[in-house]
Design an enzyme around this catalytic site. Sequence first.
Site, PDB file in Angstrom:
ATOM      1  N   CYS A  94       0.812  -1.219   0.000  1.00 37.67           N
ATOM      2  CA  CYS A  94       0.000   0.000   0.000  1.00 37.67           C
ATOM      3  C   CYS A  94       0.851   1.278   0.000  1.00 37.67           C
ATOM      4  O   CYS A  94       1.417   1.627  -1.026  1.00 37.67           O
ATOM      5  CB  CYS A  94      -0.987  -0.022   1.166  1.00 37.67           C
ATOM      6  SG  CYS A  94      -2.389   1.097   0.940  1.00 37.67           S
ATOM      7  N   HIS A 191      -3.364  -6.333   1.655  1.00 41.21           N
ATOM      8  CA  HIS A 191      -3.139  -6.312   3.097  1.00 41.21           C
ATOM      9  C   HIS A 191      -3.518  -7.686   3.645  1.00 41.21           C
ATOM     10  O   HIS A 191      -3.599  -8.654   2.931  1.00 41.21           O
ATOM     11  CB  HIS A 191      -4.044  -5.254   3.749  1.00 41.21           C
ATOM     12  CG  HIS A 191      -3.658  -3.850   3.443  1.00 41.21           C
ATOM     13  ND1 HIS A 191      -2.547  -3.262   3.973  1.00 41.21           N
ATOM     14  CD2 HIS A 191      -4.241  -2.908   2.666  1.00 41.21           C
ATOM     15  CE1 HIS A 191      -2.459  -2.010   3.551  1.00 41.21           C
ATOM     16  NE2 HIS A 191      -3.474  -1.770   2.752  1.00 41.21           N
TER      17      HIS A 191
END
Length: 254
Positions: A94, A191
Site C-alpha cells: 500500500c 493487506h
Amino acid sequence: MRLRIGWLYARTMNIYGDRGNVLAIVERCRRRGIDIEVVEIGIGERLEPGRYDLFFWGGGQDREQIAAAYDLQGAKGEVLRAEIERGVPLLAVCGGYQLLGRFYRPHAGPELPGLGIFDAWTVAGRRRMIGNVVIDSTEFGEVVGFENHSGRTYLGPTAQPLGVVRIGYGNNGEDGTEGCRYRNAIGTYLHGPVLPKNPQLADFLITCALRLHGWEEPLAPLNDERVFRAHAEAVARARAQRRSFAFALPFRRP
C-alpha cells in the site's frame, strides 16, 4: 545461516495488520533452522549498504507518507535503490508500494516524490476500494489478500504487474492489474497480511535473501496444510463477496 530484515518505517507505517508479514517470514525461517533478525529503520535513521538481506515496508496514512517520502530523498533513498539493484528482496504494501513509484498525489497537499523503483504512479481517489482479492500471477500462481485503499496506481510501459485481478479491484479498479514487480522487489495492495495466506510469496523472498549469501539449494519444504486451508477459505470468501456485491461493485468485471 543468519538473515537480517530491514523493516522500513515500522512504527509510522504499520497499519492493516502488515506486521504479520514480518512475523510470517521470521516463522518460516525459524522452522527451517535459519536464524533471523528484524531491525526497525525509522525516519532520520541511516540505511547502511549491504547490512540487510530483505526489506519490508507497510502502509500508512498520508501524514506518515509525507515524512517517509522526504526521508528517502537523498542518501537513504539512493542506498535503498542500490540495494534493490543488487538483488535484495523487498515487499512493500500500500503506502510503501506507492512511494516506490514515481510519485504519489494525495487528496490534499503537494505531490510526494517517489523513488521511481517501479514504473508507476499513484493518484488519490474519492472512493475506497475494499474487499477480498484474488489475483493470478504467472510466477506465484493464485494469490489472495484483502485490499483497502483509495489510491489508484497506474503502471507505465516498463512495469511488470504482480498479477491479473480475478476478483477485486487491484491497482486502480480499471485495467485489471494488481501490484508491481521489479527485480526481487514486490509492491502490492494486498493487506491482510498477505504472506501468511500465500507462503509461496514468503518463500520467494527468503530464497532471494539466501542467494545473496551464495545459497543455491531449494528451501526445505514445510507442512503448510493449515496455511493452504486458510488460502482456500480466503478464495471462497472472495467468491462469495463477488456474488453478494455483483451489482454493487462500481468496477466489477465480467
